[in-house]
Design a protein around this motif. Sequence first.
Motif, mmCIF file in Angstrom:
data_model
loop_
_atom_site.group_PDB
_atom_site.id
_atom_site.type_symbol
_atom_site.label_atom_id
_atom_site.label_comp_id
_atom_site.label_asym_id
_atom_site.label_seq_id
_atom_site.Cartn_x
_atom_site.Cartn_y
_atom_site.Cartn_z
ATOM 1 N N ARG A 12 32.034 44.464 41.984
ATOM 2 C CA ARG A 12 31.173 44.229 40.822
ATOM 3 C C ARG A 12 31.322 42.782 40.378
ATOM 4 N NH1 ARG A 12 30.565 48.912 36.956
ATOM 5 N NH2 ARG A 12 29.355 49.404 38.797
ATOM 6 N N GLU A 51 29.025 42.212 34.570
ATOM 7 C CA GLU A 51 28.863 43.368 33.689
ATOM 8 C C GLU A 51 28.283 42.878 32.366
ATOM 9 O OE1 GLU A 51 32.744 46.045 34.978
ATOM 10 O OE2 GLU A 51 32.512 45.343 32.914
ATOM 11 N N ARG A 72 26.979 44.049 28.641
ATOM 12 C CA ARG A 72 27.022 45.184 27.719
ATOM 13 C C ARG A 72 26.448 44.798 26.366
ATOM 14 N NH1 ARG A 72 27.357 47.214 31.580
ATOM 15 N NH2 ARG A 72 28.963 48.455 32.586
ATOM 16 N N ASP A 128 24.673 46.176 35.242
ATOM 17 C CA ASP A 128 25.721 45.684 36.141
ATOM 18 C C ASP A 128 25.066 45.052 37.355
ATOM 19 O OD1 ASP A 128 27.794 46.694 34.595
ATOM 20 O OD2 ASP A 128 27.621 48.677 35.530
ATOM 21 N N ASN A 148 26.202 43.934 41.422
ATOM 22 C CA ASN A 148 27.239 43.893 42.451
ATOM 23 C C ASN A 148 27.106 42.632 43.284
ATOM 24 O OD1 ASN A 148 28.295 46.338 41.677
ATOM 25 N ND2 ASN A 148 26.905 47.483 43.023
#
Lengths: 316, 330, 288
Positions: B4, B7, B9, B31, B33
């Motif tokens: 990953r 991220e 949020r 997210d 990758n």
Amino acid sequence: MARYLIRRVVMLVGIVFVISVGAFYLIHLLPGDPAVVILGTGDSPQNRAILFKELGLNKPIWDQYFIWMRNILHGNLGTSFISQTSVAGTIRAALPIDLELIVLSQILAFATAIPAAMRSARKPDGPLDRVLGATSFTLLSIPPFIIIVLLVLFIAIKLQIPHTGPSSYVSFSSDWIGNLESLALPAFTLAIASFVVYYRVLRSDLIATLQEEFITLARSKGLSSRRIMWRHAFRPSSVALLGTAGVNIGGLLASGFVVQYLLAIPGLGYTLISAIAQSDYLLVQGIVLVVSVGVIVINFLFDFIINLVDPRISRE
Amino acid sequence: MSDRLLEVRDLATTFATAGGPLPAVGGVSFDLNQNETLGIVGESGSGKTVLSRTIMGLQPRTNVTVSGSARLNGFEVVGASEEAKRGIWGTEVAMVFQDPMTSLNPVMRIGKQIDEVLRVRLGMDKAAAKARAIELLELVGIPSPVERYRAYPGQLSGGMRQRVVIAIALACSPKLLMADEPTTGLDVTIQAQILNLLDRLKSQLQMSVILVTHDLGVVATRTSRIIVMYAGRVVETGSTRDVFQNHRMPYTRALLESSPKVASHSHTRLQAIPGRPPNLMKLTAGCAFAPRCAYATERCHRERPELTAAEGPGHAFACWNPLPTTRGAS
Amino acid sequence: MSDQLEELTLINRPEKSRPLGLLFWICVGWVGLNIFGAIFANLLPLPDPLFQNYSAINVGPGIHHLLGTDDLGRDIFSRIVFGSRVSLAVGAGAMLIGFGLGAPLGMLAAYRRGRFDAIFTTFMYVLLAFPAIIATIAVLSFWTPRALVKIIVVIGLASVPLVYRVIRTATMGIATKDYVVAARIQGATDTRILFKELLPNVAPIGVSFLLIGIATVITLEGALAFLGLSVNPPTPSWGNMINESRTVLAQNPWLVIFPSLALCLFLLCLNFIGDRLRSHFDVTEVKL
């Protein structure tokens, strides 16, 4: 680039021609017989004969112009009948003082205006920007002749600092420290006038440049703010600064005249005003010609430098 | 580290303006990758550019508040100082800008603009940086790179300039490449070249890419997942296949119907989306798309729908009256 | 910049133009007071500015002489009030010449374009390259004897190219706007377009430049007077007074401080009014 340069040179030659006609014609603005006025206290049959021969005063006006022009191209600006010295020699002795004054003042002005404008532009409308904005706006309304008088009043007269008052000029060759001291107040005065202009121009240009997308790209490269300011923002903005400096030269010289007059510093300005007071018209004419052509040539050089800095201009 | 890379949020960006706060981006989570390509799609003014800049911490330095979290390879971007962010810019994440006419410094030779990153960020010496810059120019497909090295941006075409911008972005081998409308400022014929170049570089250099665009045709074949944005919020997200074929949000369909490249095979007329994007300073409590939506009910105007999961993996949409799950429109 | 940010800058720009503010009106008041004083100096209860009172030489500020007296015992306050006449006359007169010639030519050139524009603009730019103040000094030193009218004429003529450039640039910005082009296509007469479409839009730019121009011209006259090239003594003028104070700086500093203050305050107010008007009318980039 070459075409651009040729066009500018043609323009330059044109302007210099216009100036030479203007300067030549000045003599004919004098009331009455120019010979009487030019000779002034030096009026004698011999001098009168010399003058008529030198200026071709009994010939048609266009012939007079060509005679005058040919003399100038040979470096001969005539001989003053009042001081019995060659005009070119007098100018050559005075000119370095003006140049020194201008160089000193410009070093001071650039050294202060550039960092000040950068700090202002970093935070427009911040406290520092507001203070500098108000200060520069106020200084804009104080003419150099007032600044120099007040400086002389407080520093030379009240504080009694040596070499700063009227008639205390020290030549560079005799004592260079004393020379710098005696030019400190004049250089500072000229620097203030230049600072105000440079600061305001550079500040607004930098603010605009800093909004550009290429600045964001420079940021995204991970460069320091300092590097972005100098390498990416200042260089494009410096074009506006150089342009302003070029245009500013004429006013700067004139302000130089004023400070020299007050402090009796024997540069071109002081010489010019003394010549006017003594009705030494050939000397006045010579100084006007040299100064005007000098300003035009300096402007031209600035244009040329701007071209080197900014590749966008000559391409269009 | 797992694979990953990013991220995000609950990310929100609000500008302070003379007329009050302007919520440009709100409540965005997703997210990304490694080696993945994500598309962020929306009309102009939907907040996608602000989002992409906020993710890398490149928002303007004043009059902006950012909340939430954006964690890039373990580095928290939100709240980081400009100095700390400089450590990831170029090396972890780099951006290809929208308009190559304005994103290059006009008074600096392009070679210098590439050199600069190499010398400042990687500490290369002058000769090494020059050699590497020429390599990079070659990599992005600029013919006779040795001569071009000394050119000013004004002497290059738009497509060539965009290649230079890409070369700058790639200079420190970033793990994530943000491409913000990388083809909008270019001729149609050049657009495909630049997109294919980005594709090729992505697999060659093992990068993740976030491709921001208003044009669904651009992301159709190049991304694995898509985020659809409207008025600063995510309104639908999912695999590229789901978004194109099983979309549930009426706005996504409207976007698809207005996109020439997707619609052209069926010979249908292009449908312009009626109305205009909303003024972000005058948003109501309801769904921002409601005023332009054919399916809007009273509830849509009153209450904002949150993202709800749909059938496909990671597929979610924000709508009270979703389109039926059967095959999509067009 | 992205569309989103573009939108932002639009919103950032205040919808209404900035209010003029209290300081603006104070400045207007000060300028008004100066004009009043200059016009009605004769009627005001002031001592004769030329009267030399040898029993009160270099007196400091006080009851009998509000701002003191000079080295010849003349009342400084009275001389400042009467001296403002020269500055104001030069400011108004020179700008009348400068705008009277420069503004119509600039507007016409920008509207007509073509050969008319090319010839005039080249000519004006040649003149602009010539440093105005040096030209003024040169002409005034030969064109003797010096008088107020000559000074006004010389400074006024020297300002024509500058006014021409400002007005031409401003007009060009407006002449290419859609509504002017539309009026032209609909067959409006040239006079109509010039007076109804262009003039009302150029006027605000002209007015704010006019104030800054007056300030510049007054500064120039001050410098000439300081060099002894303006009106002849004993006629009081702010520049003359500062020039006369040179020799007695140490004995009577008030003699330089008060006229300097009068001149600087007046210039400051003019510049401030001009600057405020410019941002009020939202005149963005007209290079002065």
